[in-house]
Design an enzyme around this catalytic site. Structure first.
Site, PDB file in Angstrom:
ATOM      1  N   GLU A 110       4.852 -10.250  14.329  1.00 50.13           N
ATOM      2  CA  GLU A 110       4.423 -10.887  15.729  1.00 50.13           C
ATOM      3  C   GLU A 110       4.635 -12.270  15.818  1.00 50.13           C
ATOM      4  OE1 GLU A 110       0.308  -9.517  16.293  1.00 50.13           O
ATOM      5  OE2 GLU A 110       0.251 -10.483  18.056  1.00 50.13           O
ATOM      6  N   ARG A 158       0.768  -1.196   0.189  1.00 49.77           N
ATOM      7  CA  ARG A 158       0.172  -0.008   0.077  1.00 49.77           C
ATOM      8  C   ARG A 158       0.852   1.189  -0.116  1.00 49.77           C
ATOM      9  NH1 ARG A 158      -3.081  -3.702   2.908  1.00 49.77           N
ATOM     10  NH2 ARG A 158      -1.937  -2.976   4.807  1.00 49.77           N
TER      11      ARG A 158
HETATM   12  P1  AMP Z   1       4.208  -2.177  11.860  1.00 52.35           P
HETATM   13  O1  AMP Z   1       5.203  -2.660  11.258  1.00 52.35           O
HETATM   14  O2  AMP Z   1       3.868  -2.635  13.067  1.00 52.35           O
HETATM   15  O3  AMP Z   1       4.348  -0.457  12.084  1.00 52.35           O
HETATM   16  O4  AMP Z   1       3.036  -2.180  10.682  1.00 52.35           O
HETATM   17  C1  AMP Z   1       2.956  -1.604   9.575  1.00 52.35           C
HETATM   18  C2  AMP Z   1       2.499  -2.139   8.173  1.00 52.35           C
HETATM   19  O5  AMP Z   1       1.680  -2.990   8.598  1.00 52.35           O
HETATM   20  C3  AMP Z   1       2.177  -1.268   7.421  1.00 52.35           C
HETATM   21  O6  AMP Z   1       2.985  -1.740   5.900  1.00 52.35           O
HETATM   22  C4  AMP Z   1       0.772  -1.465   7.255  1.00 52.35           C
HETATM   23  O7  AMP Z   1       0.245  -1.498   5.715  1.00 52.35           O
HETATM   24  C5  AMP Z   1       0.295  -2.852   7.849  1.00 52.35           C
HETATM   25  N1  AMP Z   1      -0.492  -2.474   9.166  1.00 52.35           N
HETATM   26  C6  AMP Z   1      -0.055  -2.790  10.285  1.00 52.35           C
HETATM   27  N2  AMP Z   1      -1.145  -2.497  11.219  1.00 52.35           N
HETATM   28  C7  AMP Z   1      -2.268  -2.281  10.195  1.00 52.35           C
HETATM   29  C8  AMP Z   1      -3.712  -1.786  10.688  1.00 52.35           C
HETATM   30  N3  AMP Z   1      -4.368  -1.834  11.845  1.00 52.35           N
HETATM   31  N4  AMP Z   1      -4.282  -1.497   9.599  1.00 52.35           N
HETATM   32  C9  AMP Z   1      -3.720  -1.708   8.111  1.00 52.35           C
HETATM   33  N5  AMP Z   1      -2.633  -1.922   7.925  1.00 52.35           N
HETATM   34  C10 AMP Z   1      -1.897  -2.156   9.108  1.00 52.35           C
END
Ligand code: AMP
Length: 172
Positions: free
Chosen positions: A96, A59
């Site tokens: 996770e 995205r």
């Molecule tokens: P993080 O690495 O935990 O910061 O997660 C970010 C990545 O995971 C991004 O590329 C987002 O597209 C996706 N992502 C994580 N959590 C969500 C969420 N609640 N809704 C949509 N996309 C998410």
């Protein structure tokens, strides 16, 4: 608050139970909302020297490409494994459950280029930190990071620890 922010849809228990997925597709589907969202992402960077957008699959591509055009710079994709040909640099990071990786083509950037990292959502920050590490391995200087939406409850911003700014067009 801008009209586009109202279009982000919460999808409970997707892709797994307990996750509230932020569905940005309705923003992209409406021309005026898409334009306003990209302008909100672009505004803080307009006066800063940036040479390229580094957009995170998948995205991040949808936002990074119009943002690169708005800032009149090129785009380098940071992809998932198995998508790019040639000599590659791979940056693994913890999820996770398990691990994932971002991949870039060696030589995609001339050394010292000032780059803006782009993704849709900042959650725990792991993806953005992996992108930053990969950009540094490409020889880039980090100008900053730009996300459409930051989820403050997961405190990803605390992990950014970088002098370069991290900007979120929407904080929730
Ligand atoms: P993080 O690495 O935990 O910061 O997660 C970010 C990545 O995971 C991004 O590329 C987002 O597209 C996706 N992502 C994580 N959590 C969500 C969420 N609640 N809704 C949509 N996309 C998410």
């Amino acid at each position: 608050m801008s009209e586009w922010t109202q279009l982000i849809r919460d999808v409970p228990d997707f892709p797994r139970p307990g996750i509230v997925f932020k569905d940005i597709m309705p923003v992209l589907g409406k021309a005026s909302a898409f334009a306003a969202a990209i302008e909100d992402m672009a505004r803080p960077w307009r006066e800063l020297p940036i040479d390229a957008v580094l957009a995170i699959e998948a995205r991040g591509f949808l936002l990074g490409a119009p943002l690169a055009r708005a800032l009149e710079v090129g785009l380098v994709p940071l992809r998932k494994p198995g998508k790019l040909p040639g000599i590659l640099l791979e940056q693994r990071y913890a999820l996770e459950y398990g691990t994932d990786a971002l991949v870039a083509q060696a030589g995609a950037l001339a050394p010292g280029k000032r780059v803006l990292l782009v993704d849709d959502v900042l959650a725990t920050g792991g993806t953005l930190l992996a992108a930053r590490a990969l950009a540094q391995r490409l020889g880039a200087q980090i100008a900053g990071a730009s996300v459409l939406m930051e989820l403050t409850s997961l405190n990803g911003r605390a992990r950014w620890t970088d002098a370069a700014p991290l900007h979120a067009a929407l904080v929730a």
